[in-house]
Scaffold this active site. Structure first.
Site, PDB file in Angstrom:
ATOM      1  N   CYS A 190       0.835  -1.202   0.000  1.00 40.99           N
ATOM      2  CA  CYS A 190       0.000   0.000   0.000  1.00 40.99           C
ATOM      3  C   CYS A 190       0.872   1.256   0.000  1.00 40.99           C
ATOM      4  O   CYS A 190       1.459   1.592  -1.005  1.00 40.99           O
ATOM      5  CB  CYS A 190      -0.968  -0.044   1.178  1.00 40.99           C
ATOM      6  SG  CYS A 190      -2.462   0.939   0.882  1.00 40.99           S
ATOM      7  N   HIS A 245      -3.660  -4.942   0.949  1.00 42.30           N
ATOM      8  CA  HIS A 245      -3.119  -5.481   2.205  1.00 42.30           C
ATOM      9  C   HIS A 245      -3.282  -7.004   2.252  1.00 42.30           C
ATOM     10  O   HIS A 245      -4.351  -7.508   2.621  1.00 42.30           O
ATOM     11  CB  HIS A 245      -3.838  -4.849   3.399  1.00 42.30           C
ATOM     12  CG  HIS A 245      -3.504  -3.419   3.622  1.00 42.30           C
ATOM     13  ND1 HIS A 245      -2.390  -2.999   4.319  1.00 42.30           N
ATOM     14  CD2 HIS A 245      -4.134  -2.280   3.209  1.00 42.30           C
ATOM     15  CE1 HIS A 245      -2.349  -1.677   4.343  1.00 42.30           C
ATOM     16  NE2 HIS A 245      -3.399  -1.220   3.674  1.00 42.30           N
ATOM     17  N   GLU A 302      -2.001  -8.917   4.392  1.00 42.93           N
ATOM     18  CA  GLU A 302      -1.900  -9.399   5.766  1.00 42.93           C
ATOM     19  C   GLU A 302      -3.243  -9.530   6.471  1.00 42.93           C
ATOM     20  O   GLU A 302      -3.348 -10.242   7.472  1.00 42.93           O
ATOM     21  CB  GLU A 302      -0.976  -8.484   6.585  1.00 42.93           C
ATOM     22  CG  GLU A 302      -1.494  -7.078   6.846  1.00 42.93           C
ATOM     23  CD  GLU A 302      -1.167  -6.082   5.743  1.00 42.93           C
ATOM     24  OE1 GLU A 302      -1.184  -4.868   6.016  1.00 42.93           O
ATOM     25  OE2 GLU A 302      -0.905  -6.508   4.601  1.00 42.93           O
ATOM     26  N   GLY A 361       1.501 -14.613  38.239  1.00 41.48           N
ATOM     27  CA  GLY A 361       0.575 -15.714  38.008  1.00 41.48           C
ATOM     28  C   GLY A 361       0.102 -15.765  36.578  1.00 41.48           C
ATOM     29  O   GLY A 361      -0.534 -16.725  36.151  1.00 41.48           O
ATOM     30  N   SER A 404       4.791 -13.606  32.637  1.00 44.43           N
ATOM     31  CA  SER A 404       5.841 -13.695  33.654  1.00 44.43           C
ATOM     32  C   SER A 404       6.200 -15.152  33.945  1.00 44.43           C
ATOM     33  O   SER A 404       7.356 -15.477  34.217  1.00 44.43           O
ATOM     34  CB  SER A 404       5.419 -12.979  34.935  1.00 44.43           C
ATOM     35  OG  SER A 404       4.328 -13.614  35.558  1.00 44.43           O
TER      36      SER A 404
END
Length: 508
Positions: free
Chosen positions: A79, A166, A168, A221, A225
């Site tokens: 584009c 596009h 994608e 939790g 992480s």
């Protein structure tokens, strides 16, 4: 070392989607602002120029300092990127008589490598107000739309391509095939970037970087992480010390449930109950950003106090993921407000720690794939995202222990019913919101004037955009009834049917 595709970002809303499509092919992709181009070495196998909300004819249009013709690797402009290529080499780009937006069938295309296995009338997604009206002399048209507009071109004798659509987005029916043709067939990528490969290279890199040093890490939790900690643990074992802080704003039973899960993972973990300290500092505060800053400040104080008991700590582990990195280096500089609670702000400098971010190249779904390859339990991998400040930003009001307790109970009922109705794994994120209003109701023979709970559930891929979840009516009926009957202080339940954008997933 891993081969990669470089994506230059001109500000398109679809830039992250380009990266994700490439990674779905087991090829690593990297996004950089158009004005911060990295040194292009032998690891880069191709360059993609993203779209943009700008026009190439704008006075301040983003033009990269990139010698395309001097590159020895393939280039694909999408584009705006295609229009920049055309204009940069002597072509003409003009405002379209009619803005091209939406699905458009191709009328025909060449049988070039980029369109291998793509049907002649494949539907593609257009989104641009300008159009290429004249190609440079050494550019060849390779596809047009059914209304005669140029859809694709190639530079003669070079592996430089442009698409005025596009590929994608999912609306481009065979867009994934076009991207695969460029990445695999044109750039020659080996498709070896897999979760197992990532784990192997990341663990080796951590071993080399950390050596005999100690790493401390705050765990929440959540999946980010936990996966980051597991990778570090795989590399250095007991040299990793994890700290899990209960800030008094977790969901019902979450402190105990998370500790139990971590115990089975063998983490060297230090649990801390600090809810009273957090809640006392939040008293009387209703402004969302002030809440975040107060929580962040107390977290740093508690974390620092405990961390200083750990001898030899030289690294701070963090669960930063790739969208956080992209946001901090946007094409217009750092974003106006990066969430102030993100990770452990201020600690690395204050404690003279070096930062270790083993998953900062991964999107959320990739983090889960890596976690699965690490044999982490589904209870953690499929856990919904939960905000760093916890329930504080789901209470649209000042924070009191009573409001936290009410919201914990309502949220617990909501989550439990989602699981019992088989809906939990179908939604991206769900939670109850405590609203700053009271409403009139009738319970038994008495009028009531009590609090309102809003239920929020969304479907999404990565949280960048989201649709409200169309939950079954019988689920909503039961959940509303359960909350009103079982949670003292609630007499009304509502359901949020806003999508992102324009709304955000969280209310604060």
């Amino acid at each position: 070392m891993v081969e990669k595709i470089l994506i230059l970002d001109f500000g398109s809303q679809f830039t992250q989607l380009i990266a994700r499509r490439i990674r779905e092919l087991n090829v690593y992709s990297e996004i950089h602002p158009f004005n911060k181009i990295p040194v292009i070495d032998e690891l880069y196998k191709g360059v993609i120029l993203s779209g943009s909300p700008c026009s190439v004819n704008d006075k301040d249009a983003p033009f990269p300092d990139l010698d395309v013709l001097g590159l020895k690797i393939p280039v694909l402009g999408l584009c705006y990127g295609a229009q920049w290529l055309a204009k940069n080499f002597g072509g003409e780009v003009s405002a379209s008589a009619h803005r091209e937006y939406g699905r458009s069938p191709l009328a025909k295309h060449s049988n070039s490598v980029l369109f291998n296995n793509v049907s002649q009338t494949s539907v593609v997604w257009m989104s641009h107000g300008d159009t290429i009206t004249k190609l440079p002399s050494d550019f060849e048209p390779h596809a047009t739309t059914e209304n005669g507009a140029l859809a694709a071109f190639k530079v003669k004798d070079k592996t430089i391509f442009g698409l005025q659509f596009h590929p994608e987005v999912t609306h481009s029916e065979e867009g994934k095939t076009i991207i695969e043709n460029f990445v695999v067939n044109v750039c020659g990528c080996s498709q070896s970037w897999t979760p197992d490969n990532f784990i192997h290279t990341t663990v080796d890199a951590i071993k080399e970087k950390v050596g005999k040093d100690v790493v401390i890490m705050g765990l929440s939790g959540g999946v980010d992480s936990t996966v980051a900690a597991k990778l570090i643990q795989e590399a250095i074992g007991e040299q990793l010390v994890c700290i899990f802080i209960d800030n008094g704003l977790l969901r019902k039973n979450e402190y105990e449930d998370v500790l139990d899960a971590y115990k089975h993972l063998g983490f060297n973990i230090v649990p801390i109950r600090a809810g009273d300290k957090f809640l006392s500092q939040l008293a009387g505060i209703s402004d969302p950003e002030t809440k975040r800053k107060a929580i962040g400040r107390v977290f740093v104080e508690v974390f620092e106090e405990e961390s200083r008991k750990v001898e030899g700590a030289k690294w701070l582990g963090q669960g930063t993921i790739y969208p956080d990195v992209i946001e901090s280096v946007s094409i217009n500089g750092p974003s106006a407000t990066i969430k102030s609670h993100h990770n452990v702000g201020g600690l690395p400098e204050k404690m003279h720690l070096k930062v270790l971010e083993p998953i900062n190249s991964l999107f959320k779904d990739e983090v889960r794939r890596v976690g699965k390859a690490l044999n982490l339990p589904d209870a953690i991998l499929q856990r919904h995202p939960f905000p760093g400040p916890g329930l504080a930003i789901r209470i649209i009001d000042d924070i009191t222990p009573e409001k936290v307790a009410i919201l914990q109970e309502a949220d617990h009922i909501f989550t439990t019913n989602l699981k019992e109705f088989g809906q939990y794994d179908k939604v991206w994120q769900a939670g109850a919101i405590f609203l700053p209003v009271r409403s009139v109701g009738v319970m038994g023979d008495e009028r009531t004037y009590q609090h309102v709970i809003c239920l929020r559930a969304v479907t999404s891929v990565d949280g960048m955009t989201a649709d409200w979840a169309d939950l079954p009516r019988d689920f909503l009926v039961k959940t509303s009834s359960d909350i009103i009957n079982k949670v003292k202080g609630i007499n009304r339940v509502v359901y949020d049917i806003s999508s992102k954008p324009p709304a955000t997933i969280e209310w604060e």
